[in-house]
Design an enzyme around this catalytic site. Structure first.
Site, mmCIF file in Angstrom:
data_model
loop_
_atom_site.group_PDB
_atom_site.id
_atom_site.type_symbol
_atom_site.label_atom_id
_atom_site.label_comp_id
_atom_site.label_asym_id
_atom_site.label_seq_id
_atom_site.Cartn_x
_atom_site.Cartn_y
_atom_site.Cartn_z
ATOM 1 N N ALA A 59 -2.280 -4.360 5.587
ATOM 2 C CA ALA A 59 -2.348 -3.157 6.420
ATOM 3 C C ALA A 59 -0.961 -2.523 6.418
ATOM 4 O O ALA A 59 -0.111 -2.825 7.263
ATOM 5 C CB ALA A 59 -2.786 -3.507 7.838
ATOM 6 N N GLU A 60 -0.738 -1.628 5.452
ATOM 7 C CA GLU A 60 0.613 -1.095 5.248
ATOM 8 C C GLU A 60 1.104 -0.264 6.431
ATOM 9 O O GLU A 60 2.298 -0.310 6.778
ATOM 10 C CB GLU A 60 0.646 -0.257 3.967
ATOM 11 C CG GLU A 60 0.565 -1.073 2.692
ATOM 12 C CD GLU A 60 -0.845 -1.595 2.408
ATOM 13 O OE1 GLU A 60 -1.803 -1.082 3.028
ATOM 14 O OE2 GLU A 60 -0.984 -2.505 1.575
ATOM 15 N N GLN A 82 3.719 -4.207 -1.040
ATOM 16 C CA GLN A 82 3.513 -5.014 -2.248
ATOM 17 C C GLN A 82 3.581 -4.193 -3.536
ATOM 18 O O GLN A 82 4.125 -4.639 -4.540
ATOM 19 C CB GLN A 82 2.178 -5.734 -2.142
ATOM 20 C CG GLN A 82 2.041 -6.933 -3.022
ATOM 21 C CD GLN A 82 0.819 -7.746 -2.646
ATOM 22 O OE1 GLN A 82 -0.311 -7.308 -2.855
ATOM 23 N NE2 GLN A 82 1.034 -8.918 -2.088
ATOM 24 N N ASP A 85 2.062 1.960 -4.832
ATOM 25 C CA ASP A 85 0.752 2.622 -4.763
ATOM 26 C C ASP A 85 0.062 2.417 -3.414
ATOM 27 O O ASP A 85 -0.811 3.188 -3.037
ATOM 28 C CB ASP A 85 -0.161 2.084 -5.864
ATOM 29 C CG ASP A 85 0.529 2.004 -7.205
ATOM 30 O OD1 ASP A 85 1.546 1.295 -7.293
ATOM 31 O OD2 ASP A 85 0.077 2.641 -8.153
ATOM 32 N N HIS A 129 -1.373 0.464 -9.737
ATOM 33 C CA HIS A 129 -0.199 -0.407 -9.612
ATOM 34 C C HIS A 129 0.968 0.150 -10.425
ATOM 35 O O HIS A 129 1.809 -0.611 -10.898
ATOM 36 C CB HIS A 129 -0.526 -1.827 -10.083
ATOM 37 C CG HIS A 129 -1.541 -2.531 -9.234
ATOM 38 N ND1 HIS A 129 -2.873 -2.281 -9.334
ATOM 39 C CD2 HIS A 129 -1.404 -3.460 -8.258
ATOM 40 C CE1 HIS A 129 -3.538 -3.021 -8.475
ATOM 41 N NE2 HIS A 129 -2.673 -3.756 -7.794
#
Length: 327
Positions: A59-60, A82, A85, A129
């Protein structure tokens, strides 16, 4: 002096800053027991424990929001997204909250927060990515955006970012993690956020690049040298603040400018550098300012031939250099 990979230099910076200041904490997806998907945070969980190295949910927006709260309460968080994107759900937290904290509080509060994220394409990382996000965030006042290109800078600039009183978006081109090596001092040092550096002196044209594109540009400059064309290569490494003086000084010396970046060419960060040169170095120019970026498609394709078609490679950069030198 040890020779380290880019990823190891970043890892060492984490260890040293967490040893130096107990307020430094790390949070993000898989940063704890796994040590991060690329290994940047390896060993931190075992050394500093779960209260300072926190595995977060996927959950960015929450990762950055929690980190902002930590910073507001006296901690020095390093939040890992991570992949670049995945940062977009956190856009509002970064732009509306972190970047504006000092401005809206009339300088009463800062937001000492580092957001690290790998960006750019590598081998087969494809649409979700591989994105380059720097242009979105370099547009935002109150937010520093940096993209170091060497292990020495990776360690020194990350340490500087941790000690900065305001938020820093720290971009790491994922292709460099294990391909790029360099000498890194064991002792404590910082590389200030802002100044660019000339990586190769030249007289016929200037190339401005950062991240993996710096390395492709240096290889292209080697090719041009064999043809008698002298190329100066400038590593911007800090996109905001941007080192105008070094850029303008180089253009005044060579009279030609090429900006190389992996992001889509249209509206990419190179447009800002080109505008700066056009506005403030016009009388130094003997040729139009040129940009070489990725094509205007929504993402890097998975297909290997199409992936290679997307990248500004050494040979494409060399071809652009030749066109500019011949103008």
């Amino acid at each position: 002096m040890a020779e380290l990979r880019y990823v190891d230099a970043l890892n060492r910076a984490h260890h040293e800053e967490m040893e130096r200041d107990e307020r430094v904490v790390v949070l993000g997806e898989d940063v704890g027991r796994k040590g991060g998907v690329f290994g940047v945070t390896a060993g931190l969980y075992e050394k500093f424990g779960e209260e300072r190295v926190i595995d977060s949910p996927l959950a960015e927006s929450s990762i950055v929001g929690v980190a902002i709260g930590m910073a507001a309460n006296g901690l020095l968080p390093i939040a890992e997204i991570q992949f670049a994107d995945f940062i977009h759900p956190a856009f509002d937290q970064i732009v509306s909250e972190a970047a504006r904290m000092r401005y809206r509080s009339n300088n009463a509060f800062g937001c000492p927060l580092v957001i690290r994220t790998p960006y750019g394409g590598s081998h087969g990382t494809a649409l979700y990515h591989s994105q380059s996000i720097e242009a979105f965030y370099a547009h935002v006042p109150g937010l520093k955006v940096v993209a170091p290109s060497t292990p020495y800078d990776a360690k020194g600039m990350l340490k500087a970012a941790v000690r900065d009183p305001d938020p820093v978006l720290f971009l790491e081109h994922k292709r460099m993690y294990r391909l790029v090596r360099g000498e890194v001092p064991d002792e404590d040092y910082i590389v200030p956020l802002g100044p660019a550096v000339v990586r190769r002196e030249g007289t016929d044209l200037s190339v401005f690049a950062y991240g993996w594109m710096l390395h492709e540009s240096l290889q292209a400059a080697d090719l041009l040298a064999q043809e008698g064309i002298s190329v100066e290569v400038v590593d911007l490494r800090s996109l905001r603040p941007l080192d105008k003086e070094t850029i303008l000084r180089s253009v005044a010396k060579t009279n030609r400018a090429l900006i190389v970046y992996e992001d889509n060419r249209f509206g990419g960060f190179g447009a800002e550098v080109a505008a700066l040169i056009a506005e403030e170095a016009f009388e130094s120019l003997d040729a139009p300012v040129m940009r070489l970026g990725g094509p205007d498609v929504p993402g890097i394709p998975y297909s290997k031939p199409l992936e290679e078609w997307f990248y500004p490679t050494r040979d494409r950069i060399a071809a652009a250099m030749r066109r500019l030198a011949a103008y």
